[in-house]
Design a protein around this motif. Structure first.
Motif, short mmCIF file in Angstrom:
data_model
loop_
_atom_site.label_atom_id
_atom_site.label_comp_id
_atom_site.label_asym_id
_atom_site.label_seq_id
_atom_site.Cartn_x
_atom_site.Cartn_y
_atom_site.Cartn_z
N THR A 1 2.79 162.65 115.64
CA THR A 1 2.15 161.83 116.67
C THR A 1 1.39 162.72 117.64
O THR A 1 1.82 163.84 117.95
CB THR A 1 3.15 160.97 117.45
OG1 THR A 1 4.12 161.82 118.08
CG2 THR A 1 3.83 159.97 116.55
N LEU B 1 -5.29 156.91 111.77
CA LEU B 1 -4.38 156.95 112.91
C LEU B 1 -3.93 155.53 113.25
O LEU B 1 -4.72 154.59 113.16
CB LEU B 1 -5.07 157.55 114.14
CG LEU B 1 -5.45 159.03 114.07
CD1 LEU B 1 -6.60 159.34 115.03
CD2 LEU B 1 -4.24 159.90 114.39
N LEU C 1 -0.80 158.18 119.18
CA LEU C 1 -1.35 157.85 117.87
C LEU C 1 -0.60 158.61 116.79
O LEU C 1 -0.33 159.80 116.93
CB LEU C 1 -2.84 158.21 117.81
CG LEU C 1 -3.71 157.63 118.91
CD1 LEU C 1 -4.08 158.72 119.91
CD2 LEU C 1 -4.96 157.00 118.35
N ARG C 2 -0.25 157.91 115.70
CA ARG C 2 0.45 158.53 114.56
C ARG C 2 -0.55 158.80 113.44
O ARG C 2 -1.33 157.91 113.06
CB ARG C 2 1.55 157.61 114.05
CG ARG C 2 2.37 158.22 112.89
CD ARG C 2 3.44 157.29 112.39
NE ARG C 2 2.85 156.09 111.78
CZ ARG C 2 3.05 154.85 112.23
NH1 ARG C 2 3.81 154.62 113.28
NH2 ARG C 2 2.48 153.82 111.61
N ALA C 3 -0.51 160.02 112.92
CA ALA C 3 -1.40 160.39 111.82
C ALA C 3 -0.93 159.74 110.52
O ALA C 3 0.24 159.85 110.15
CB ALA C 3 -1.44 161.90 111.67
#
Length: 195
Positions: free
Chosen positions: A22, A77, A164-166
């Motif tokens: 994240t 994302l 934001l999560r990759a």
């Protein structure tokens, strides 16, 4: 929890973000925009897409639960937390050209475009590969009748953040924006953390 990194005012940074990690983008003082770009770390031709993301979300105001898609319609994302709820994905990164256009009486600055180009160059990103950025905390309104855009000061307060999560291995470009109108007339740093 990892250490917080500071991006000084009117500058930028670039770094790797692995799938599942994240990225927390923090406005430490409030009323400051951060332009964000994402590239597939394995293929730089796959890049964050404003058009795909807004089309699939069916809104121009992306927030918690929304995805940021690539030009190949793949999730890059996911917004997993957002304390502001107002960001822009319409306007291009500011540059020498936009300074000449909007601020002819001010000294021109290379802006977010130049800062992103410099930060991403070691990763193989050329200036012509820079698309419209996801402008964290930027407050752009659209008149419903005329479609006119207005850039207003961000509504973000000190300590506000977006997380934001990759969804794939990424190269991220991130700035502390340089355009006066976008930041309420002053320039401040941006903080970020990778976990």
């Amino acid at each position: 929890m990892s250490d917080v990194v500071e991006i000084p005012e009117r500058s930028g940074d670039a770094f790797r973000l692995a799938a599942g990690q994240t990225l927390t983008v923090i406005d430490p003082r409030g009323v400051q925009v951060a332009d964000l770009l994402a590239y597939n770390a394995e293929d730089l031709a796959e890049v964050i897409s404003s058009g795909r993301s807004l089309d699939y979300a069916e809104t121009i105001y992306l927030t918690t639960g929304n995805l940021l898609y690539s030009n190949r319609s793949r999730p890059m994302l996911t917004i997993v937390e957002d304390t502001v709820g107002r960001h822009d994905f319409l306007l291009t990164p500011c540059s020498y050209d936009t300074f000449h256009h909007f601020y002819p009486d001010l000294p021109p600055h290379r802006g977010c475009f130049g800062n992103l180009a410099a930060a991403l160059e070691p990763y193989g990103v050329k200036p012509d590969m820079i698309p419209t950025a996801f402008n964290c905390f930027m407050n752009v309104t659209v008149d419903a009748a005329t479609g006119k855009l207005d850039v207003l000061p961000p509504i973000s307060k000190a300590g506000d953040q977006i997380v934001l999560r990759a969804e794939m291995d990424l190269i991220i470009g991130l700035t502390a924006c340089s355009a006066p109108a976008s930041n309420g007339g002053s320039f401040k740093p941006i903080h970020y953390r990778v976990d």
